[in-house]
Motif scaffolding. Structure first.
Motif, short mmCIF file in Angstrom:
data_model
loop_
_atom_site.label_atom_id
_atom_site.label_comp_id
_atom_site.label_asym_id
_atom_site.label_seq_id
_atom_site.Cartn_x
_atom_site.Cartn_y
_atom_site.Cartn_z
N UNK A 12 -18.29 -20.58 -3.73
CA UNK A 12 -17.46 -20.06 -2.57
C UNK A 12 -15.80 -19.91 -2.95
N UNK A 13 -15.40 -20.81 -3.37
CA UNK A 13 -13.94 -20.77 -3.90
C UNK A 13 -13.77 -19.65 -4.67
N UNK A 14 -14.71 -19.42 -5.92
CA UNK A 14 -14.41 -18.47 -6.76
C UNK A 14 -14.53 -17.22 -6.14
N UNK A 15 -15.35 -16.87 -5.11
CA UNK A 15 -15.60 -15.78 -4.35
C UNK A 15 -14.21 -15.57 -3.84
N UNK A 16 -13.69 -16.35 -2.90
CA UNK A 16 -12.38 -16.27 -2.30
C UNK A 16 -11.37 -15.84 -3.29
N UNK A 17 -11.08 -16.50 -4.41
CA UNK A 17 -10.25 -16.01 -5.36
C UNK A 17 -10.28 -14.58 -5.87
N UNK A 18 -11.48 -14.20 -6.33
CA UNK A 18 -11.83 -13.08 -6.65
C UNK A 18 -11.41 -11.89 -5.56
N UNK A 19 -11.77 -12.25 -4.29
CA UNK A 19 -11.40 -11.42 -3.13
C UNK A 19 -9.95 -11.17 -2.91
N UNK A 20 -9.22 -12.31 -2.98
CA UNK A 20 -7.82 -12.23 -2.72
C UNK A 20 -7.00 -11.51 -4.17
N UNK A 21 -7.62 -11.62 -5.40
CA UNK A 21 -7.19 -11.01 -6.30
C UNK A 21 -7.40 -9.27 -6.15
N UNK A 22 -8.43 -8.93 -5.88
CA UNK A 22 -9.14 -7.53 -5.60
C UNK A 22 -7.96 -7.04 -4.30
N UNK A 23 -7.59 -7.78 -3.01
CA UNK A 23 -7.09 -7.48 -2.15
C UNK A 23 -5.44 -7.14 -2.75
N UNK A 24 -5.03 -8.08 -3.73
CA UNK A 24 -3.90 -7.96 -4.23
C UNK A 24 -3.66 -6.81 -4.96
N UNK A 25 -4.67 -6.31 -5.69
CA UNK A 25 -4.63 -5.15 -6.64
C UNK A 25 -4.65 -3.91 -5.72
N UNK A 26 -5.22 -4.00 -4.50
CA UNK A 26 -5.68 -2.88 -4.04
C UNK A 26 -4.21 -2.13 -3.32
N UNK A 27 -4.17 -0.69 -3.46
CA UNK A 27 -3.06 -0.10 -3.00
C UNK A 27 -3.00 -0.11 -1.64
N UNK A 28 -1.88 -0.13 -0.78
CA UNK A 28 -2.04 -0.19 0.52
C UNK A 28 -1.30 1.04 1.30
N UNK A 29 -1.99 1.40 2.32
CA UNK A 29 -1.44 2.80 2.98
C UNK A 29 -1.27 2.23 4.25
N UNK A 30 0.08 2.38 5.06
CA UNK A 30 0.32 2.04 6.50
C UNK A 30 0.34 3.52 7.11
N UNK A 31 -0.51 3.46 8.14
CA UNK A 31 -0.44 4.77 8.91
C UNK A 31 0.01 4.61 10.47
N UNK A 32 1.13 5.45 10.81
CA UNK A 32 1.72 5.27 12.30
C UNK A 32 1.29 6.61 13.01
N UNK A 33 0.87 6.32 14.02
CA UNK A 33 0.65 7.67 15.01
C UNK A 33 1.15 7.22 16.52
N UNK A 34 1.89 8.24 17.02
CA UNK A 34 2.68 7.77 18.34
C UNK A 34 1.53 7.90 19.83
N UNK A 35 0.40 8.15 19.35
CA UNK A 35 -0.33 8.23 20.61
C UNK A 35 -1.73 7.65 20.37
N UNK A 36 -2.45 6.83 21.49
CA UNK A 36 -3.87 6.34 21.42
C UNK A 36 -4.68 7.33 21.93
N UNK A 37 -5.49 7.99 21.01
CA UNK A 37 -6.37 9.07 21.56
C UNK A 37 -7.62 8.73 20.84
N UNK A 38 -8.99 9.20 21.37
CA UNK A 38 -10.17 9.24 20.77
C UNK A 38 -10.13 10.02 19.34
N UNK A 39 -9.20 11.04 19.38
CA UNK A 39 -9.23 11.89 18.19
C UNK A 39 -8.70 11.04 16.87
N UNK A 40 -7.69 10.42 17.33
CA UNK A 40 -7.00 9.56 16.18
C UNK A 40 -7.77 8.44 15.79
#
Length: 400
Positions: A12-40
């Motif tokens: 379990x510890x090894x899986x957590x370490x591998x997951x954290x490393x994967x998350x760290x390597x993942x490229x991150x995108x932040x999306x901002x939208x000014x309305x709360x709609x079903x479409x978005x």
């Protein structure tokens, strides 16, 4: 502790370490939208589905202020996307709400994105703060622009300063039409841009209902089985050509009813007109998306008779995509993006020409074939959510 328990803990510890490393390597995108709609929400679900190696965070308002569009019934769970709700400031003055800058800063500090997608105009307060913060956090900002009229000359001094900061800092954008891209170039701004039509849930709007349910919906609205249905969906305002549509309807040769779905200042005008047209004019309030989908199934023609003003012309016409996805014939004026969206599968008339509008509606009512319906549905896929997200992610990979 037994040997098997120790091995399990280590695994379990090894899986957590591998997951954290994967998350760290993942490229991150932040999306901002000014309305709360079903479409978005539908768009974010598709981003989550196509995320791949990206980890995405989206920030939406605590509540929506865009009443014409449906709010989601409930927020879904995501796999590769984290949804946050935050305070957006609404100043009015025809400005979109913008994310509280302090909250914006804190999320950037915590999430550390490499890309920030601002689903707001190129020249907007949301894009401005993204431009400012990008100097400190070293991310790339991508705006999404509908604007197809050059308003820079009319800007007050403060807005001109904001524009200059954005222009010098933001180098990437996605635009809804080629015309929106040209507007940027007119003010000597040449960011790298890609044309992508805004995403609509064409799969949802393409869902058919059986004939009995169609008859039931018509009966509930006081429409006979064989009556044709002409529809308008959107804001009840002058520039949408509401009055032209009413006058054109009086000239229609087909036995038909005219349905208006929406809200706005011209509602009182429509109610007065209804007294003369009686059962032939139906006015409905904005509907939840799932109810609107069913109403589209009884439409024969959807009309978007927009009229250009010095400050506005049709920027997209999302209802055209919804209608085409449902196999509904479309008629639109030649204002702004309408001819681009309709292409050769519907009828275009000269804005303000009531006789031409009536002829166009008559033509579409009498020329509905299975082949035509198929072409309409195919055309709608250019504005599908799948197409929107797929092309957006391709653009991101292209600029990385």
């Amino acid at each position: 502790m037994g040997i098997y328990q120790e091995l399990l803990i280590k695994k379990i510890y090894l899986m957590i370490i591998l997951f954290l490393k994967r998350v760290k390597k993942m490229k991150k995108i932040l999306i901002i939208y000014p309305y709360l709609t079903q479409n978005v929400i539908d768009i974010l679900k598709e981003f989550d589905k196509q995320a791949g190696d990206y980890l995405i965070m989206a920030i939406l308002p605590l509540k929506s202020t865009k009443l014409i569009y449906s709010e989601p019934n409930k927020l879904p769970s995501f796999k590769n996307l984290v949804l946050k709700r935050a305070h957006f400031i609404n100043l009015g003055f025809n400005l979109n709400p913008f994310l509280n800058p302090f909250i914006f800063f804190l999320y950037l500090l915590k999430f550390k994105p490499s890309i920030v997608i601002v689903l707001d105009e190129a020249i907007s307060i949301n894009t401005f703060f993204a431009a400012i913060f990008s100097k400190f956090f070293k991310f790339k900002t991508i705006f999404y622009a509908f604007e197809n009229i050059n308003k820079i000359r009319r800007f007050i001094i403060l807005k001109k300063i904001i524009f200059q900061i954005i222009k010098k800092t933001v180098n990437y954008g996605v635009v809804c039409t080629e015309e929106a891209a040209k507007i940027l170039n007119e003010v000597n701004w040449y960011p790298k841009v890609k044309v992508i039509w805004w995403g609509v849930n064409t799969e949802l709007f393409g869902k058919e209902i059986d004939e009995q349910e169609k008859i039931l919906i018509k009966n509930n609205l006081g429409i006979s089985k064989n009556q044709k249905v002409i529809a308008y969906v959107g804001r009840f305002i002058e520039e949408k050509g509401i009055k032209d549509l009413v006058e054109a309807f009086k000239l229609i040769n087909n036995e038909a009813v005219l349905i208006f779905i929406g809200d706005g200042p011209l509602e009182s005008y429509l109610n007065k007109i209804k007294e003369n047209l009686k059962e032939k004019l139906i006015i409905l309030k904005p509907h939840k998306t799932e109810d609107l989908v069913k109403l589209y199934q009884i439409f024969d023609v959807l009309v978007l008779p927009s009229k250009t003003t010095p400050r506005w012309k049709e920027q997209y016409g999302r209802v055209l995509i919804e209608a085409m996805a449902a196999g509904v014939s479309v008629v639109g004026s030649n204002s702004g993006a309408i001819p681009v969206v309709i292409g050769n599968v519907g009828s275009i008339f000269s804005e303000g020409n009531i006789k031409d509008l009536a002829k166009a509606i008559d033509y579409e009512l009498t020329n509905r074939t299975e082949t035509k319906i198929k072409l309409l549905k195919e055309r709608a896929q250019n504005g599908s959510i799948n197409n929107f997200v797929k092309n957006f992610l391709e653009f991101i990979k292209d600029i990385e």
